[in-house]
Design a protein around this motif. Structure first.
Motif, PDB file in Angstrom:
ATOM      1  N   VAL A 139       8.696 -46.504 -35.491  1.00  0.00           N
ATOM      2  CA  VAL A 139       8.890 -45.427 -36.469  1.00  0.00           C
ATOM      3  C   VAL A 139       8.170 -45.769 -37.769  1.00  0.00           C
ATOM      4  CG1 VAL A 139      10.606 -44.150 -37.836  1.00  0.00           C
ATOM      5  CG2 VAL A 139      11.034 -44.647 -35.406  1.00  0.00           C
ATOM      6  N   LYS A 140       8.233 -47.008 -38.178  1.00  0.00           N
ATOM      7  CA  LYS A 140       7.543 -47.440 -39.402  1.00  0.00           C
ATOM      8  C   LYS A 140       6.044 -47.148 -39.305  1.00  0.00           C
ATOM      9  CE  LYS A 140       6.364 -51.741 -41.224  1.00  0.00           C
ATOM     10  NZ  LYS A 140       6.591 -53.164 -41.243  1.00  0.00           N
ATOM     11  N   ASN A 141       5.484 -47.315 -38.127  1.00  0.00           N
ATOM     12  CA  ASN A 141       4.047 -47.094 -37.929  1.00  0.00           C
ATOM     13  C   ASN A 141       3.686 -45.637 -37.655  1.00  0.00           C
ATOM     14  OD1 ASN A 141       3.368 -49.815 -38.316  1.00  0.00           O
ATOM     15  ND2 ASN A 141       3.937 -50.297 -36.211  1.00  0.00           N
ATOM     16  N   THR A 142       4.663 -44.766 -37.726  1.00  0.00           N
ATOM     17  CA  THR A 142       4.450 -43.329 -37.542  1.00  0.00           C
ATOM     18  C   THR A 142       4.225 -42.695 -38.902  1.00  0.00           C
ATOM     19  OG1 THR A 142       5.883 -43.306 -35.596  1.00  0.00           O
ATOM     20  CG2 THR A 142       5.562 -41.212 -36.725  1.00  0.00           C
ATOM     21  N   THR A 143       3.271 -41.786 -38.978  1.00  0.00           N
ATOM     22  CA  THR A 143       3.043 -41.116 -40.266  1.00  0.00           C
ATOM     23  C   THR A 143       4.130 -40.084 -40.523  1.00  0.00           C
ATOM     24  OG1 THR A 143       1.682 -39.348 -39.322  1.00  0.00           O
ATOM     25  CG2 THR A 143       0.535 -41.376 -40.026  1.00  0.00           C
ATOM     26  N   GLU A 144       4.404 -39.893 -41.780  1.00  0.00           N
ATOM     27  CA  GLU A 144       5.404 -38.905 -42.195  1.00  0.00           C
ATOM     28  C   GLU A 144       4.995 -37.513 -41.700  1.00  0.00           C
ATOM     29  OE1 GLU A 144       9.012 -38.689 -43.744  1.00  0.00           O
ATOM     30  OE2 GLU A 144       7.902 -40.436 -44.420  1.00  0.00           O
ATOM     31  N   GLU A 145       3.708 -37.219 -41.767  1.00  0.00           N
ATOM     32  CA  GLU A 145       3.205 -35.899 -41.370  1.00  0.00           C
ATOM     33  C   GLU A 145       3.430 -35.623 -39.880  1.00  0.00           C
ATOM     34  OE1 GLU A 145       1.714 -37.505 -44.877  1.00  0.00           O
ATOM     35  OE2 GLU A 145       1.128 -38.265 -42.907  1.00  0.00           O
ATOM     36  N   SER A 146       3.358 -36.670 -39.064  1.00  0.00           N
ATOM     37  CA  SER A 146       3.491 -36.459 -37.615  1.00  0.00           C
ATOM     38  C   SER A 146       4.917 -36.104 -37.200  1.00  0.00           C
ATOM     39  CB  SER A 146       3.016 -37.699 -36.848  1.00  0.00           C
ATOM     40  OG  SER A 146       3.947 -38.746 -36.979  1.00  0.00           O
ATOM     41  N   LEU A 147       5.877 -36.265 -38.097  1.00  0.00           N
ATOM     42  CA  LEU A 147       7.268 -35.954 -37.744  1.00  0.00           C
ATOM     43  C   LEU A 147       7.491 -34.469 -37.502  1.00  0.00           C
ATOM     44  CD1 LEU A 147       9.228 -38.371 -40.097  1.00  0.00           C
ATOM     45  CD2 LEU A 147       8.660 -38.667 -37.676  1.00  0.00           C
ATOM     46  N   THR A 148       6.583 -33.642 -37.988  1.00  0.00           N
ATOM     47  CA  THR A 148       6.709 -32.199 -37.742  1.00  0.00           C
ATOM     48  C   THR A 148       6.067 -31.799 -36.414  1.00  0.00           C
ATOM     49  OG1 THR A 148       4.686 -31.737 -38.977  1.00  0.00           O
ATOM     50  CG2 THR A 148       6.777 -31.649 -40.218  1.00  0.00           C
ATOM     51  N   ALA A 149       5.356 -32.718 -35.781  1.00  0.00           N
ATOM     52  CA  ALA A 149       4.705 -32.410 -34.504  1.00  0.00           C
ATOM     53  C   ALA A 149       5.740 -32.090 -33.444  1.00  0.00           C
ATOM     54  CB  ALA A 149       3.842 -33.592 -34.068  1.00  0.00           C
ATOM     55  N   GLU A 150       5.437 -31.076 -32.661  1.00  0.00           N
ATOM     56  CA  GLU A 150       6.336 -30.682 -31.576  1.00  0.00           C
ATOM     57  C   GLU A 150       5.995 -31.478 -30.320  1.00  0.00           C
ATOM     58  OE1 GLU A 150       6.483 -26.611 -29.497  1.00  0.00           O
ATOM     59  OE2 GLU A 150       7.846 -26.417 -31.218  1.00  0.00           O
ATOM     60  N   VAL A 151       7.029 -31.954 -29.636  1.00  0.00           N
ATOM     61  CA  VAL A 151       6.845 -32.721 -28.406  1.00  0.00           C
ATOM     62  C   VAL A 151       7.627 -32.059 -27.276  1.00  0.00           C
ATOM     63  CG1 VAL A 151       6.462 -34.905 -29.616  1.00  0.00           C
ATOM     64  CG2 VAL A 151       8.779 -34.279 -28.963  1.00  0.00           C
ATOM     65  N   ASP A 152       7.185 -32.321 -26.063  1.00  0.00           N
ATOM     66  CA  ASP A 152       7.920 -31.834 -24.896  1.00  0.00           C
ATOM     67  C   ASP A 152       9.135 -32.724 -24.682  1.00  0.00           C
ATOM     68  OD1 ASP A 152       6.177 -29.751 -24.260  1.00  0.00           O
ATOM     69  OD2 ASP A 152       4.862 -31.080 -23.116  1.00  0.00           O
ATOM     70  N   PHE A 153      10.270 -32.094 -24.536  1.00  0.00           N
ATOM     71  CA  PHE A 153      11.516 -32.815 -24.323  1.00  0.00           C
ATOM     72  C   PHE A 153      12.261 -32.097 -23.210  1.00  0.00           C
ATOM     73  CE2 PHE A 153      15.870 -34.185 -25.619  1.00  0.00           C
ATOM     74  CZ  PHE A 153      15.651 -35.548 -25.583  1.00  0.00           C
ATOM     75  N   PHE A 154      13.062 -32.815 -22.441  1.00  0.00           N
ATOM     76  CA  PHE A 154      13.733 -32.176 -21.310  1.00  0.00           C
ATOM     77  C   PHE A 154      14.626 -31.013 -21.740  1.00  0.00           C
ATOM     78  CE2 PHE A 154      16.924 -35.301 -22.473  1.00  0.00           C
ATOM     79  CZ  PHE A 154      18.124 -34.633 -22.272  1.00  0.00           C
ATOM     80  N   ALA A 155      15.090 -31.020 -22.982  1.00  0.00           N
ATOM     81  CA  ALA A 155      15.943 -29.942 -23.494  1.00  0.00           C
ATOM     82  C   ALA A 155      15.120 -28.870 -24.205  1.00  0.00           C
ATOM     83  CB  ALA A 155      16.991 -30.514 -24.434  1.00  0.00           C
ATOM     84  N   GLY A 156      13.805 -28.898 -24.008  1.00  0.00           N
ATOM     85  CA  GLY A 156      12.921 -27.932 -24.650  1.00  0.00           C
ATOM     86  C   GLY A 156      12.127 -28.583 -25.760  1.00  0.00           C
ATOM     87  N   PRO A 157      11.149 -27.858 -26.305  1.00  0.00           N
ATOM     88  CA  PRO A 157      10.301 -28.427 -27.364  1.00  0.00           C
ATOM     89  C   PRO A 157      11.141 -28.865 -28.564  1.00  0.00           C
ATOM     90  CG  PRO A 157       9.473 -26.288 -26.618  1.00  0.00           C
ATOM     91  CD  PRO A 157      10.812 -26.478 -25.994  1.00  0.00           C
TER      92      PRO A 157
END
Length: 171
Positions: free
Chosen positions: A115-133
Protein backbone atom coordinates in the motif's frame (compact mmCIF):
# COMPACT_ATOMS: atom_id res chain seq x y z
CA UNK A 1 1.51 36.34 19.29
CA UNK A 2 -0.64 36.42 16.16
CA UNK A 3 2.46 35.92 14.00
CA UNK A 4 3.49 32.92 16.07
CA UNK A 5 0.04 31.38 15.62
CA UNK A 6 0.13 31.83 11.83
CA UNK A 7 3.69 30.49 11.74
CA UNK A 8 2.60 27.25 13.47
CA UNK A 9 -0.46 26.93 11.25
CA UNK A 10 1.68 27.52 8.15
CA UNK A 11 4.26 24.93 9.27
CA UNK A 12 1.81 22.31 10.53
CA UNK A 13 -0.69 22.42 7.66
CA UNK A 14 1.43 20.37 5.21
CA UNK A 15 2.08 17.79 7.93
CA UNK A 16 -1.62 17.58 8.84
CA UNK A 17 -2.64 17.42 5.18
CA UNK A 18 -0.18 14.60 4.59
CA UNK A 19 -1.73 12.59 7.44
CA UNK A 20 -5.24 13.08 6.12
CA UNK A 21 -4.92 11.33 2.79
CA UNK A 22 -6.73 8.01 2.47
CA UNK A 23 -3.44 6.16 2.05
CA UNK A 24 -1.68 7.78 5.00
CA UNK A 25 -4.75 7.29 7.21
CA UNK A 26 -4.87 3.61 6.23
CA UNK A 27 -1.15 3.10 6.87
CA UNK A 28 -1.36 4.70 10.31
CA UNK A 29 -4.39 2.60 11.24
CA UNK A 30 -2.79 -0.53 9.75
CA UNK A 31 0.23 -0.24 12.08
CA UNK A 32 -2.06 0.04 15.09
CA UNK A 33 -4.25 -2.80 13.86
CA UNK A 34 -1.17 -4.98 13.56
CA UNK A 35 -0.02 -4.27 17.12
CA UNK A 36 -3.50 -4.83 18.52
CA UNK A 37 -3.97 -8.19 16.79
CA UNK A 38 -0.46 -9.31 17.74
CA UNK A 39 -1.29 -8.59 21.38
CA UNK A 40 -4.35 -10.82 21.07
CA UNK A 41 -2.39 -13.59 19.35
CA UNK A 42 0.24 -13.39 22.08
CA UNK A 43 -2.34 -13.33 24.89
CA UNK A 44 -3.86 -16.69 23.99
CA UNK A 45 -1.84 -19.62 25.38
CA UNK A 46 -0.62 -22.02 22.71
CA UNK A 47 -2.72 -24.90 24.04
CA UNK A 48 -5.84 -22.75 23.46
CA UNK A 49 -5.00 -22.03 19.81
CA UNK A 50 -7.32 -24.95 18.99
CA UNK A 51 -10.18 -23.41 21.01
CA UNK A 52 -13.47 -22.84 19.23
CA UNK A 53 -16.65 -21.68 20.99
CA UNK A 54 -18.96 -23.63 18.63
CA UNK A 55 -18.47 -26.22 15.92
CA UNK A 56 -19.59 -23.62 13.35
CA UNK A 57 -16.57 -21.45 14.13
CA UNK A 58 -12.92 -21.68 13.14
CA UNK A 59 -10.54 -22.25 16.02
CA UNK A 60 -8.39 -19.39 17.29
CA UNK A 61 -5.38 -20.37 15.18
CA UNK A 62 -7.40 -20.73 11.99
CA UNK A 63 -9.04 -17.35 12.56
CA UNK A 64 -5.53 -15.85 12.55
CA UNK A 65 -4.51 -17.82 9.47
CA UNK A 66 -7.71 -16.78 7.71
CA UNK A 67 -6.90 -13.14 8.44
CA UNK A 68 -3.40 -13.63 7.00
CA UNK A 69 -4.71 -15.32 3.88
CA UNK A 70 -7.23 -12.58 3.21
CA UNK A 71 -4.66 -9.83 3.73
CA UNK A 72 -2.18 -11.50 1.39
CA UNK A 73 -4.80 -12.24 -1.26
CA UNK A 74 -6.23 -8.71 -1.35
CA UNK A 75 -2.88 -6.95 -1.18
CA UNK A 76 -1.15 -9.04 -3.86
CA UNK A 77 -4.17 -9.09 -6.18
CA UNK A 78 -4.97 -5.37 -6.01
CA UNK A 79 -1.73 -3.67 -4.92
CA UNK A 80 1.02 -5.61 -6.70
CA UNK A 81 1.87 -7.57 -9.81
CA UNK A 82 2.38 -10.71 -7.74
CA UNK A 83 0.07 -13.70 -7.89
CA UNK A 84 -1.28 -15.00 -4.60
CA UNK A 85 -1.12 -18.76 -4.20
CA UNK A 86 -3.69 -19.74 -1.57
CA UNK A 87 -2.77 -23.43 -1.94
CA UNK A 88 0.89 -22.68 -1.15
CA UNK A 89 -0.15 -20.79 1.98
CA UNK A 90 -2.39 -23.66 3.10
CA UNK A 91 0.30 -26.25 2.32
CA UNK A 92 2.87 -24.31 4.37
CA UNK A 93 0.52 -23.34 7.20
CA UNK A 94 2.41 -22.73 10.42
CA UNK A 95 1.96 -25.19 13.25
CA UNK A 96 3.10 -23.42 16.39
CA UNK A 97 1.89 -20.24 18.03
CA UNK A 98 5.28 -18.60 17.38
CA UNK A 99 5.08 -19.48 13.69
CA UNK A 100 1.52 -18.14 13.41
CA UNK A 101 2.59 -14.87 15.05
CA UNK A 102 5.58 -14.62 12.72
CA UNK A 103 3.31 -15.12 9.68
CA UNK A 104 0.87 -12.55 11.05
CA UNK A 105 3.64 -9.97 11.42
CA UNK A 106 4.99 -10.74 7.95
CA UNK A 107 1.54 -10.50 6.39
CA UNK A 108 0.82 -7.12 7.98
CA UNK A 109 4.23 -5.83 6.89
CA UNK A 110 3.75 -7.01 3.31
CA UNK A 111 0.37 -5.27 3.08
CA UNK A 112 1.90 -2.12 4.53
CA UNK A 113 4.70 -2.08 1.94
CA UNK A 114 2.39 -2.78 -0.99
CA UNK A 115 0.00 0.00 0.00
CA UNK A 116 2.87 2.37 0.79
CA UNK A 117 4.18 1.84 -2.74
CA UNK A 118 0.76 2.57 -4.25
CA UNK A 119 0.10 6.08 -5.50
CA UNK A 120 -2.68 8.06 -3.91
CA UNK A 121 -4.16 8.69 -7.37
CA UNK A 122 -4.46 4.97 -8.14
CA UNK A 123 -6.84 4.47 -5.21
CA UNK A 124 -9.69 5.75 -7.38
CA UNK A 125 -8.98 3.10 -10.03
CA UNK A 126 -11.75 0.58 -10.46
CA UNK A 127 -10.83 -3.10 -10.18
CA UNK A 128 -12.71 -6.30 -10.88
CA UNK A 129 -13.88 -7.89 -7.66
CA UNK A 130 -16.07 -10.94 -7.14
CA UNK A 131 -18.74 -8.68 -5.60
CA UNK A 132 -18.64 -6.36 -8.61
CA UNK A 133 -16.41 -3.45 -9.63
CA UNK A 134 -14.76 -1.69 -6.67
CA UNK A 135 -12.19 1.07 -6.29
CA UNK A 136 -8.83 0.30 -4.76
CA UNK A 137 -9.87 2.56 -1.89
CA UNK A 138 -12.79 0.21 -1.25
CA UNK A 139 -10.33 -2.70 -1.23
CA UNK A 140 -8.29 -0.84 1.43
CA UNK A 141 -11.45 -0.45 3.49
CA UNK A 142 -12.21 -4.14 3.04
CA UNK A 143 -8.69 -5.08 4.17
CA UNK A 144 -9.16 -3.28 7.47
CA UNK A 145 -12.80 -4.24 7.87
CA UNK A 146 -12.04 -7.94 7.46
CA UNK A 147 -9.30 -7.80 10.10
CA UNK A 148 -11.65 -5.93 12.44
CA UNK A 149 -14.44 -8.47 11.89
CA UNK A 150 -12.30 -11.46 12.82
CA UNK A 151 -10.48 -9.61 15.58
CA UNK A 152 -13.88 -9.03 17.16
CA UNK A 153 -14.46 -12.77 17.12
CA UNK A 154 -11.06 -13.34 18.72
CA UNK A 155 -11.96 -10.96 21.56
CA UNK A 156 -14.90 -13.25 22.31
CA UNK A 157 -12.60 -16.32 22.20
CA UNK A 158 -10.25 -14.65 24.70
CA UNK A 159 -13.13 -13.70 27.01
CA UNK A 160 -14.64 -17.18 26.87
CA UNK A 161 -11.19 -18.55 27.75
CA UNK A 162 -11.15 -16.18 30.74
CA UNK A 163 -8.27 -14.20 29.27
CA UNK A 164 -8.56 -10.42 29.44
CA UNK A 165 -8.27 -9.02 25.90
CA UNK A 166 -5.75 -6.26 25.32
CA UNK A 167 -6.96 -2.70 25.70
CA UNK A 168 -8.58 -1.39 22.53
CA UNK A 169 -6.33 0.52 20.16
CA UNK A 170 -7.96 2.92 17.71
CA UNK A 171 -5.93 5.30 15.64
Amino acid sequence: MKRLFFFFVFISYPIMAQQLTPKSAFLEKWKNSKEYLLEMATSMPEDKYVYTPTEREMDFKNQLLHICGNMLWLSTTYFSDEVFDRKKLAKNAPGSKAEVIKLLEKSFDEVYERVKNTTEESLTAEVDFFAGPKSKLQILNLLQDHVTHHRGQLIVYLNLSEIKPPKYVGW
